[in-house]
Design an enzyme around this catalytic site. Sequence first.
Site, PDB file in Angstrom:
ATOM      1  CB  SER A 119      -0.907   0.063   1.216  1.00 39.54           C
ATOM      2  OG  SER A 119      -0.890  -1.065   1.986  1.00 39.54           O
ATOM      3  CG  HIS A 140      -2.438  -0.343  -3.852  1.00 38.32           C
ATOM      4  ND1 HIS A 140      -2.869   0.932  -3.592  1.00 38.32           N
ATOM      5  CD2 HIS A 140      -2.668  -1.045  -2.714  1.00 38.32           C
ATOM      6  CE1 HIS A 140      -3.317   0.989  -2.360  1.00 38.32           C
ATOM      7  NE2 HIS A 140      -3.212  -0.191  -1.812  1.00 38.32           N
ATOM      8  CD  GLU A 152      -3.094   3.749  -6.299  1.00 33.55           C
ATOM      9  OE1 GLU A 152      -3.140   4.978  -6.321  1.00 33.55           O
ATOM     10  OE2 GLU A 152      -2.628   3.107  -5.340  1.00 33.55           O
TER      11      GLU A 152
HETATM   12  N1  3HC Z   1     -17.550 -10.257  -1.862  1.00 39.43           N
HETATM   13  C1  3HC Z   1     -18.576 -10.117  -2.723  1.00 39.43           C
HETATM   14  N2  3HC Z   1     -19.494  -9.146  -2.611  1.00 39.43           N
HETATM   15  C2  3HC Z   1     -19.400  -8.306  -1.575  1.00 39.43           C
HETATM   16  C3  3HC Z   1     -18.356  -8.384  -0.631  1.00 39.43           C
HETATM   17  C4  3HC Z   1     -17.392  -9.413  -0.818  1.00 39.43           C
HETATM   18  N3  3HC Z   1     -16.343  -9.571   0.006  1.00 39.43           N
HETATM   19  N4  3HC Z   1     -18.508  -7.408   0.289  1.00 39.43           N
HETATM   20  C5  3HC Z   1     -19.600  -6.706  -0.060  1.00 39.43           C
HETATM   21  N5  3HC Z   1     -20.149  -7.258  -1.195  1.00 39.43           N
HETATM   22  C6  3HC Z   1     -21.308  -6.774  -1.924  1.00 39.43           C
HETATM   23  C7  3HC Z   1     -22.602  -7.093  -1.222  1.00 39.43           C
HETATM   24  O1  3HC Z   1     -23.109  -8.335  -1.614  1.00 39.43           O
HETATM   25  C8  3HC Z   1     -23.492  -5.967  -1.687  1.00 39.43           C
HETATM   26  O2  3HC Z   1     -23.991  -6.209  -2.991  1.00 39.43           O
HETATM   27  P1  3HC Z   1     -25.354  -5.488  -3.519  1.00 39.43           P
HETATM   28  O3  3HC Z   1     -25.240  -4.023  -3.220  1.00 39.43           O
HETATM   29  O4  3HC Z   1     -25.351  -5.794  -4.981  1.00 39.43           O
HETATM   30  O5  3HC Z   1     -26.422  -6.155  -2.743  1.00 39.43           O
HETATM   31  C9  3HC Z   1     -22.553  -4.798  -1.817  1.00 39.43           C
HETATM   32  O6  3HC Z   1     -21.234  -5.348  -1.953  1.00 39.43           O
HETATM   33  C10 3HC Z   1     -22.657  -3.908  -0.631  1.00 39.43           C
HETATM   34  O7  3HC Z   1     -22.382  -4.664   0.544  1.00 39.43           O
HETATM   35  P2  3HC Z   1     -23.168  -4.560   1.919  1.00 39.43           P
HETATM   36  O8  3HC Z   1     -24.613  -4.261   1.659  1.00 39.43           O
HETATM   37  O9  3HC Z   1     -22.837  -5.771   2.726  1.00 39.43           O
HETATM   38  O10 3HC Z   1     -22.498  -3.380   2.711  1.00 39.43           O
HETATM   39  P3  3HC Z   1     -22.198  -1.910   2.233  1.00 39.43           P
HETATM   40  O11 3HC Z   1     -23.339  -1.326   1.476  1.00 39.43           O
HETATM   41  O12 3HC Z   1     -21.657  -1.178   3.419  1.00 39.43           O
HETATM   42  O13 3HC Z   1     -21.019  -2.092   1.181  1.00 39.43           O
HETATM   43  C11 3HC Z   1     -18.712  -1.926   0.809  1.00 39.43           C
HETATM   44  C12 3HC Z   1     -19.819  -2.668   1.524  1.00 39.43           C
HETATM   45  C13 3HC Z   1     -18.762  -2.247  -0.676  1.00 39.43           C
HETATM   46  C14 3HC Z   1     -17.406  -2.430   1.409  1.00 39.43           C
HETATM   47  C15 3HC Z   1     -18.908  -0.389   1.020  1.00 39.43           C
HETATM   48  O14 3HC Z   1     -19.046  -0.147   2.374  1.00 39.43           O
HETATM   49  C16 3HC Z   1     -17.773   0.422   0.483  1.00 39.43           C
HETATM   50  O15 3HC Z   1     -17.658   0.684  -0.701  1.00 39.43           O
HETATM   51  N6  3HC Z   1     -16.909   0.861   1.399  1.00 39.43           N
HETATM   52  C17 3HC Z   1     -15.700   1.605   1.048  1.00 39.43           C
HETATM   53  C18 3HC Z   1     -14.619   0.640   0.689  1.00 39.43           C
HETATM   54  C19 3HC Z   1     -13.337   1.337   0.392  1.00 39.43           C
HETATM   55  O16 3HC Z   1     -13.188   2.548   0.416  1.00 39.43           O
HETATM   56  N7  3HC Z   1     -12.322   0.521   0.108  1.00 39.43           N
HETATM   57  C20 3HC Z   1     -10.984   1.026  -0.147  1.00 39.43           C
HETATM   58  C21 3HC Z   1     -10.176   0.863   1.078  1.00 39.43           C
HETATM   59  S1  3HC Z   1      -8.530   1.454   0.844  1.00 39.43           S
HETATM   60  C22 3HC Z   1      -7.669   0.106   0.401  1.00 39.43           C
HETATM   61  O17 3HC Z   1      -8.150  -1.005   0.337  1.00 39.43           O
HETATM   62  C23 3HC Z   1      -6.225   0.332   0.092  1.00 39.43           C
HETATM   63  C24 3HC Z   1      -5.326  -0.242   1.152  1.00 39.43           C
HETATM   64  O18 3HC Z   1      -4.002  -0.189   0.678  1.00 39.43           O
HETATM   65  C25 3HC Z   1      -5.400   0.514   2.461  1.00 39.43           C
END
Ligand code: 3HC
Length: 284
Positions: A119, A140, A152
Amino acid sequence: MQINTVGVIGAGTMGNGIAQICASAGLKVVLVDIADAALDRAMSTIDASLDKLIRKESITDSDKQQTLGNIHTATDLQALAGADLVIEAASESEQVKLSLIRQVDEIVSAEAIIASNTSSISITRLAAASSRPQRFIGMHFFNPVPVMALVELIRGLQTDDRTHEAARAFAETVHKTAISVRNHAGFAANRILVPMINEAVFVLQEGIASAEDIDMGMRLGCSHPIGPLALADLIGLDTLLAVMDVLYTSFNDSKYRPAPLLREMVEAGYLGRKSGRGFYRYPA
Ligand code: 3HC
């Protein structure tokens, strides 16, 4: 160059997600971790994620079986011998990554590409640990990998055009959109995102608002899908602290100092969802 077999090192949050999307795209995957227990946990996470996709009717049960069948797990790095691409997704420690890269470099063919999902650590420095720095690149991914559309691609100083093109083609194969980013601490997305989360921890620590209100503020006021503290729990507080430490030391600028509360929570073992407790609690 054709990528048919992908090796993934590290079966944690990112590694199992990367293994899943590669296997779903029809690639053969070798997922390696030091502990069988970590591999078992990874396979049940992948199983649960594929079940979610079945419930959404995005895939069928037969797609799920095919995906699972494409993943082979191992505790020995030698299992990576036939990989065309190895993605290192071990913990965010430079020493750990350098050691793994040196070992993998001796195992895979001279043509194989080695990538790191770091990261924040310099891709140029990691590439220099291998005998093929021109075929080394940063890839990434974002958490949760099966859901987030971005990857990325970070070129080290040594990365050649052929490797960059192969990584772009690979991103397309696994249905991700790639952006190209220069090698610099935190790259692009984390350089923006992680200090924002760190600032949310300062706001909490200073008693300005509760965790729930901070998150509600950013969800309702700024249309973030989840609040920064809930996102911190999803990413892992140890990973966030490691990224802030890299930004702080690389830029030598106090604006990147990690919030003391973030460091203390990591010291307490409150790492977020993966440890059952972070800014929120996650009963097993
Ligand atoms: N596998 C498959 N599908 C998944 C899943 C997984 N692991 N996790 C969530 N989903 C799907 C759900 O089935 C759901 O699908 P639908 O909308 O079609 O029904 C959808 O994603 C939304 O999930 P939830 O309803 O359970 O929960 P949320 O609405 O809170 O969504 C989330 C979850 C997609 C994680 C959303 O909260 C989100 O986008 N959060 C921000 C994530 C983010 O910013 N990530 C980047 C982090 S930074 C990073 O990773 C870099 C590192 O280096 C630090």
